[in-house]
Scaffold this active site. Structure first.
Site, PDB file in Angstrom:
ATOM      1  N   TYR A 143       0.877  -1.218   0.011  1.00 60.92           N
ATOM      2  CA  TYR A 143      -0.059  -0.014  -0.074  1.00 60.92           C
ATOM      3  C   TYR A 143       0.965   1.140   0.062  1.00 60.92           C
ATOM      4  O   TYR A 143       1.477   1.503   0.824  1.00 60.92           O
ATOM      5  CB  TYR A 143      -0.997  -0.127   1.246  1.00 60.92           C
ATOM      6  CG  TYR A 143      -1.664   1.246   1.467  1.00 60.92           C
ATOM      7  CD1 TYR A 143      -3.119   0.971   0.597  1.00 60.92           C
ATOM      8  CD2 TYR A 143      -1.687   2.350   1.919  1.00 60.92           C
ATOM      9  CE1 TYR A 143      -3.902   2.307   0.800  1.00 60.92           C
ATOM     10  CE2 TYR A 143      -2.467   3.424   2.007  1.00 60.92           C
ATOM     11  CZ  TYR A 143      -3.686   3.298   1.429  1.00 60.92           C
ATOM     12  OH  TYR A 143      -4.442   4.406   1.383  1.00 60.92           O
ATOM     13  N   GLN A 145       1.215   5.186  -0.050  1.00 63.57           N
ATOM     14  CA  GLN A 145       0.399   6.151  -0.074  1.00 63.57           C
ATOM     15  C   GLN A 145       1.362   7.436   0.307  1.00 63.57           C
ATOM     16  O   GLN A 145       1.772   8.358  -0.488  1.00 63.57           O
ATOM     17  CB  GLN A 145      -0.531   6.172   1.163  1.00 63.57           C
ATOM     18  CG  GLN A 145      -1.239   7.590   1.372  1.00 63.57           C
ATOM     19  CD  GLN A 145      -2.642   7.377   2.323  1.00 63.57           C
ATOM     20  OE1 GLN A 145      -3.389   6.578   1.926  1.00 63.57           O
ATOM     21  NE2 GLN A 145      -2.364   8.027   3.595  1.00 63.57           N
ATOM     22  N   GLY A 185       5.432  -0.804   3.251  1.00 64.44           N
ATOM     23  CA  GLY A 185       6.037  -2.238   3.425  1.00 64.44           C
ATOM     24  C   GLY A 185       6.026  -3.066   2.347  1.00 64.44           C
ATOM     25  O   GLY A 185       5.105  -3.312   1.918  1.00 64.44           O
ATOM     26  N   ARG A 314      14.098 -12.405  40.161  1.00 64.94           N
ATOM     27  CA  ARG A 314      14.994 -11.670  40.220  1.00 64.94           C
ATOM     28  C   ARG A 314      15.195 -11.152  41.657  1.00 64.94           C
ATOM     29  O   ARG A 314      14.228 -10.636  42.268  1.00 64.94           O
ATOM     30  CB  ARG A 314      15.049 -10.315  39.295  1.00 64.94           C
ATOM     31  CG  ARG A 314      16.056  -9.403  39.474  1.00 64.94           C
ATOM     32  CD  ARG A 314      17.530 -10.202  39.012  1.00 64.94           C
ATOM     33  NE  ARG A 314      18.693  -9.162  38.789  1.00 64.94           N
ATOM     34  CZ  ARG A 314      19.816  -9.698  38.540  1.00 64.94           C
ATOM     35  NH1 ARG A 314      20.260 -10.559  38.407  1.00 64.94           N
ATOM     36  NH2 ARG A 314      20.788  -8.552  38.373  1.00 64.94           N
ATOM     37  N   GLU A 438      -0.441   4.535  10.044  1.00 61.65           N
ATOM     38  CA  GLU A 438      -2.156   4.623   9.920  1.00 61.65           C
ATOM     39  C   GLU A 438      -2.372   6.014  10.655  1.00 61.65           C
ATOM     40  O   GLU A 438      -3.524   5.832  11.329  1.00 61.65           O
ATOM     41  CB  GLU A 438      -2.658   3.350  10.684  1.00 61.65           C
ATOM     42  CG  GLU A 438      -2.410   2.028  10.037  1.00 61.65           C
ATOM     43  CD  GLU A 438      -2.488   2.201   8.402  1.00 61.65           C
ATOM     44  OE1 GLU A 438      -3.884   2.684   8.340  1.00 61.65           O
ATOM     45  OE2 GLU A 438      -1.975   1.592   7.602  1.00 61.65           O
ATOM     46  N   ASP A 440      -0.354   9.583  12.299  1.00 63.34           N
ATOM     47  CA  ASP A 440       0.458   9.936  13.333  1.00 63.34           C
ATOM     48  C   ASP A 440      -0.684  10.127  14.579  1.00 63.34           C
ATOM     49  O   ASP A 440      -1.714  10.869  14.564  1.00 63.34           O
ATOM     50  CB  ASP A 440       0.898  11.402  13.032  1.00 63.34           C
ATOM     51  CG  ASP A 440       1.628  12.023  14.084  1.00 63.34           C
ATOM     52  OD1 ASP A 440       2.890  11.634  14.605  1.00 63.34           O
ATOM     53  OD2 ASP A 440       1.068  12.877  15.066  1.00 63.34           O
TER      54      ASP A 440
HETATM   55  C1  FAD Z   1       7.456   1.398  10.203  1.00 65.63           C
HETATM   56  C2  FAD Z   1       6.487   2.344   9.202  1.00 65.63           C
HETATM   57  C3  FAD Z   1       5.641   1.704   8.293  1.00 65.63           C
HETATM   58  C4  FAD Z   1       5.021   2.355   7.443  1.00 65.63           C
HETATM   59  N1  FAD Z   1       4.505   1.813   6.397  1.00 65.63           N
HETATM   60  C5  FAD Z   1       3.883   2.216   5.507  1.00 65.63           C
HETATM   61  C6  FAD Z   1       3.167   1.778   4.268  1.00 65.63           C
HETATM   62  O1  FAD Z   1       3.187   0.535   4.398  1.00 65.63           O
HETATM   63  N2  FAD Z   1       2.605   2.426   3.437  1.00 65.63           N
HETATM   64  C7  FAD Z   1       2.637   3.988   3.467  1.00 65.63           C
HETATM   65  O2  FAD Z   1       1.945   4.661   2.686  1.00 65.63           O
HETATM   66  N3  FAD Z   1       3.220   4.738   4.551  1.00 65.63           N
HETATM   67  C8  FAD Z   1       3.632   3.864   5.436  1.00 65.63           C
HETATM   68  N4  FAD Z   1       4.417   4.544   6.381  1.00 65.63           N
HETATM   69  C9  FAD Z   1       4.304   5.967   6.487  1.00 65.63           C
HETATM   70  C10 FAD Z   1       3.372   6.654   7.582  1.00 65.63           C
HETATM   71  O3  FAD Z   1       2.095   6.101   7.147  1.00 65.63           O
HETATM   72  C11 FAD Z   1       3.564   8.105   7.885  1.00 65.63           C
HETATM   73  O4  FAD Z   1       5.058   8.080   8.380  1.00 65.63           O
HETATM   74  C12 FAD Z   1       2.769   8.691   8.852  1.00 65.63           C
HETATM   75  O5  FAD Z   1       1.418   8.766   8.192  1.00 65.63           O
HETATM   76  C13 FAD Z   1       3.126   9.910   9.393  1.00 65.63           C
HETATM   77  O6  FAD Z   1       3.317  10.815   8.089  1.00 65.63           O
HETATM   78  P1  FAD Z   1       4.704  11.601   8.144  1.00 65.63           P
HETATM   79  O7  FAD Z   1       5.895  10.750   8.264  1.00 65.63           O
HETATM   80  O8  FAD Z   1       4.569  12.449   7.021  1.00 65.63           O
HETATM   81  O9  FAD Z   1       4.866  12.633   9.298  1.00 65.63           O
HETATM   82  P2  FAD Z   1       4.557  14.152   9.347  1.00 65.63           P
HETATM   83  O10 FAD Z   1       3.190  14.367   8.556  1.00 65.63           O
HETATM   84  O11 FAD Z   1       5.607  14.986   8.536  1.00 65.63           O
HETATM   85  O12 FAD Z   1       4.525  14.327  10.954  1.00 65.63           O
HETATM   86  C14 FAD Z   1       5.824  15.077  11.738  1.00 65.63           C
HETATM   87  C15 FAD Z   1       5.213  15.727  12.938  1.00 65.63           C
HETATM   88  O13 FAD Z   1       4.169  16.811  12.240  1.00 65.63           O
HETATM   89  C16 FAD Z   1       2.915  16.789  13.097  1.00 65.63           C
HETATM   90  N5  FAD Z   1       2.045  17.079  12.131  1.00 65.63           N
HETATM   91  C17 FAD Z   1       1.892  16.856  10.822  1.00 65.63           C
HETATM   92  N6  FAD Z   1       0.775  17.394  10.514  1.00 65.63           N
HETATM   93  C18 FAD Z   1      -0.002  17.790  11.299  1.00 65.63           C
HETATM   94  C19 FAD Z   1      -1.377  18.282  11.574  1.00 65.63           C
HETATM   95  N7  FAD Z   1      -2.195  18.439  10.291  1.00 65.63           N
HETATM   96  N8  FAD Z   1      -1.759  18.828  12.796  1.00 65.63           N
HETATM   97  C20 FAD Z   1      -1.086  18.627  13.807  1.00 65.63           C
HETATM   98  N9  FAD Z   1       0.229  18.236  13.694  1.00 65.63           N
HETATM   99  C21 FAD Z   1       0.824  17.678  12.413  1.00 65.63           C
HETATM  100  C22 FAD Z   1       2.802  15.328  13.378  1.00 65.63           C
HETATM  101  O14 FAD Z   1       2.209  15.018  14.615  1.00 65.63           O
HETATM  102  C23 FAD Z   1       4.380  15.000  13.749  1.00 65.63           C
HETATM  103  O15 FAD Z   1       4.606  15.186  14.947  1.00 65.63           O
HETATM  104  C24 FAD Z   1       4.993   3.939   7.502  1.00 65.63           C
HETATM  105  C25 FAD Z   1       5.785   4.308   8.450  1.00 65.63           C
HETATM  106  C26 FAD Z   1       6.602   3.738   9.419  1.00 65.63           C
HETATM  107  C27 FAD Z   1       7.408   4.343  10.475  1.00 65.63           C
END
Ligand code: FAD
Length: 690
Positions: A143, A145, A185, A314, A438, A440
């Site tokens: 997936y 995104q 992933g 322990r 899924e 933040d």
């Molecule tokens: C182990 C792992 C597996 C993953 N697997 C997949 C996958 O299979 N497919 C896929 O598509 N993605 C995947 N992801 C990505 C994941 O879905 C994103 O990292 C996640 O949605 C957060 O988005 P970002 O990284 O852009 O964070 P950002 O949006 O850049 O967030 C950074 C900071 O900004 C804050 N922030 C951002 N926007 C807002 C807002 N509107 N209001 C308040 N605070 C905000 C957040 O709270 C956070 O503290 C994976 C991530 C990890 C770590």
């Protein structure tokens, strides 16, 4: 043969079990959904342990490539074993085997996102086309995104899917560096296909992100398709059996039917039909978030089982003398570290919370399946806003708490807790990203907060009309109905320890409801007439806190309800221990967040002190049941894979034996010895011994 110390840890655990006040098997059966279910789980664990493909031997010493490969092998062997165990229901058995394997691997996204997205967003013809190939693993999907530039802000995605009506094709393209898909992933090496979220452009208009099934690698030789660039994003803090990847498109053409069209549609001439119900496609997302709530309970149980068993065996000094900690210290022996009160204050609330999350995950599952039934059968999406708000908030609340609990459990295990062999390292590394993917967690709390703002406004509107606030009921369903109860009028202070006892669950629930309602109504009042976006962004910290307080209430509500419903079915001894767990969960949570209850004087300073004292009493009461309570989670040693947490408590033997066969110990000569060390050490030859 190395002889044991006089305090035999296995004997300690045996004695601990024998002193329990309730039968742990009874509680285990209740939690598993009945004795038959518990036996089935045990039978599955026996079969998995006996099958060499599923062996976890040496897992903590593996390089990434071996970890990837052995995990993949296990997933591929899973259908065979599941069918052998129960040919009539291999799906249920398979889910339990997957849980026992306890390592996300290259097929995780295929099973957890690719298939559910096609199921949820594909029309009938598309489901019939793709799903049989998916289940036979003739194709493997992921997936895609998130992009380098955007994760949270989905409308900021840059990948485009531009419709070419002449050829009835979409052109998938990554126009910039930041449009590169990053994180999917299984994308790194495993997948042949991906559900790609891309901005749909028809007739020159941008219709926002939509899902497209795109082939990434050829089935014949696993090389990338023309126009596709893909690879692995490298090592991560955990989750390393999963090949998270990157992906770029250079004007890749896919047929019109590659777009998943259960809700939005594009006709051959490019006419766009939006979904009949906005957000109808949220179903998959809600399902996955509900799943995270369920997993939170499992990993909290895992961490606390390991830590509790180790803390029970322990022994470390005996500062208060042999009768320390209520006389549990045994003559001539050092104290079990669980008898240091701070260990109990750390671990017992986690134990209680694991039970609370177990009940919450049951509630979440029921809520989701109820919605799925009415939305698919009757096209009724009215429950979606509450479901979306609840699953978002609980996903955040439960995954944060679980991530923190794993680390706290490790800290309670001293140095040995830091060994990979303890199991906390991989558990934390694999679990921690639940707070990020899924959605933040902070962003998800804000989604819950938007819903709470809507409810608060409905309450205020009804009150302003001079009517009963219950007129606003259409805005406050199920879990948020408590917001109506305050009604803007004066509420009596918390009754805990006043007109009712400190363990009165109704009064505790009332206090949780009050704390949440107060924060929600205050933030809503500060928001005035601002739109939801502006309200959230101007008062973000308060809204996130309010959403957490709401979730704390929902968790306690479910715990109280589930225990009340279960008590008639268990012995009085088990019922009594369940009551203690509910009280500990409620009072320790209050104690940890006392500012929220004291701020408006709902709880007095005297009550706060009484609550803290009662927590200490509960810790002492639960102490004899510590071993039996973690036993009631019925987590198999195979799943725990921990030298510290095994059922028999033979901690030191396991640690010692495991490291003897470590690959790094295969030779005394370290890597680089010849060119880095030998020339120096040789100069000491003949002089190094006295
Ligand atoms: C182990 C792992 C597996 C993953 N697997 C997949 C996958 O299979 N497919 C896929 O598509 N993605 C995947 N992801 C990505 C994941 O879905 C994103 O990292 C996640 O949605 C957060 O988005 P970002 O990284 O852009 O964070 P950002 O949006 O850049 O967030 C950074 C900071 O900004 C804050 N922030 C951002 N926007 C807002 C807002 N509107 N209001 C308040 N605070 C905000 C957040 O709270 C956070 O503290 C994976 C991530 C990890 C770590």
């Amino acid at each position: 043969m190395i002889t044991a110390h006089q305090a035999d840890p296995t004997e300690d655990l045996r004695r601990e079990r024998s002193q329990a006040s309730f039968p742990s098997r009874e509680l285990a059966a209740l939690m598993a959904g009945g004795e038959a279910q518990l036996k089935l789980r045990e039978r599955i664990a026996d079969a998995v342990r006996a099958d060499p493909v599923f062996s976890k031997k040496g897992k903590y010493f593996m390089e990434r490539a071996d970890l990837y490969r052995t995990t993949l092998e296990k997933y591929l062997a899973l259908p065979r074993l599941a069918t052998a165990i129960d040919p009539n229901d291999p799906i249920t058995v398979g889910k339990i085997i997957r849980e026992l394997i306890d390592e996300p691997g290259g097929l995780d996204l295929h099973l957890g996102m690719f298939i559910p997205t096609i199921q949820g967003q594909g029309d009938e013809e598309q489901r019939k086309h793709w799903l049989p190939m998916c289940t036979k693993l003739q194709i493997i999907g992921t997936y895609a995104q998130t992009e380098l530039g955007h994760g949270t802000y989905i409308r900021g995605l840059e990948t485009t899917a531009t419709y070419d009506a002449e050829k009835e094709q979409f052109i998938i393209h990554s126009p910039t560096l930041t449009a590169t898909k990053w994180w999917p992933g299984g994308m790194g090496k495993t997948s042949t296909h991906a559900v790609v979220m891309a901005r749909l452009i028809t007739h020159g208009r941008d219709r926002g992100p939509h899902a497209f099934v795109v082939q990434i690698r050829r089935n014949e030789d696993h090389q990338t398709m023309p126009g596709v660039t893909a690879g692995d994003i490298g090592p991560k803090m955990g989750y390393n059996a999963v090949d998270n990847g990157f992906l770029r498109f250079d004007h890749v053409r896919v047929p019109r039917r590659a777009m998943l069209m259960r809700y939005s549609k594009v006709d051959p001439d490019g006419t766009f039909h939006p979904p009949p119900v906005a957000k109808a496609s949220y179903g998959t997302m809600v399902f996955v978030r509900s799943d995270i709530v369920m997993n939170a309970a499992l990993y909290m149980k895992k961490a606390v089982t390991i830590a509790m068993r180790y803390n029970l065996v322990r022994r470390q000094s005996n500062p208060g003398g042999e009768k320390a900690s209520g006389g549990v210290g045994q003559k001539g022996l050092e104290l079990q570290v669980i008898d240091y009160q701070h260990s109990q204050r750390s671990l017992f609330p986690i134990l209680a919370r694991a039970f609370a999350f177990h009940c919450t995950s049951d509630f979440m599952r029921r809520m989701y399946f109820r919605y799925e039934k009415v939305s698919t059968r009757k096209g009724d999406f009215s429950a979606l806003p509450e479901l979306h708000a609840t699953s978002s908030g609980l996903k955040a609340y439960c995954s944060w708490a679980t991530k923190d609990a794993i680390e706290l459990c490790r800290l309670c295990c001293g140095g040995h807790g830091f060994m990979m062999l303890a199991g906390f390292g991989t558990t934390f590394g694999n679990y921690a990203p639940n707070a990020t993917y899924e959605g933040d967690n902070n962003v998800l709390c804000l989604q819950t907060a938007r819903y709470l703002l809507k409810v608060a406004r409905a309450v205020a509107k009804a009150a302003a009309r001079g009517g009963d606030v219950r007129d606003a009921e259409e805005g406050a369903q199920g879990t948020s109905a408590y917001i109506l109860e305050g009604g803007g009028g004066l509420e009596p202070g918390c009754q805990l320890g006043k007109s009712v006892g400190l363990r009165d669950t109704e009064a505790a629930l009332g206090a949780f409801a009050h704390a949440a309602r107060r924060q929600i109504l205050a933030a809503a009042s500060r928001a005035g007439t601002l739109g939801a976006d502006a309200a959230m962004s101007r008062d973000m910290v308060a809204w996130i806190k309010a959403a957490k307080a709401h979730c704390a209430y929902v968790v306690l509500l479910n715990f109280v309800d589930a225990v009340a419903e279960s008590k008639p079915r268990v012995s009085s001894a088990t019922a009594a221990v369940m009551d203690r767990l509910v009280s500990l969960h409620a009072l320790a949570t209050m104690d940890d967040n006392m500012g929220d209850f004291l701020e408006d004087g709902h709880v007095s300073a005297d009550q706060a002190a009484a609550i803290r004292a009662e927590v200490a009493v509960l810790l002492a009461e639960l102490r004899p049941d510590a071993a039996a309570l973690v036993d009631s989670f019925a987590l198999d040693d195979y799943f725990l894979n921990s030298a510290l947490g095994s059922h028999d408590g033979d901690v030191y033997r396991r640690l010692y034996d495991e490291v003897q066969s470590a690959p790094f110990n295969a030779s005394h000569v370290p890597p680089g010895y010849a060119d880095l060390l030998h020339s120096r050490l040789i100069k000491g030859a003949g002089r190094s011994r006295l």
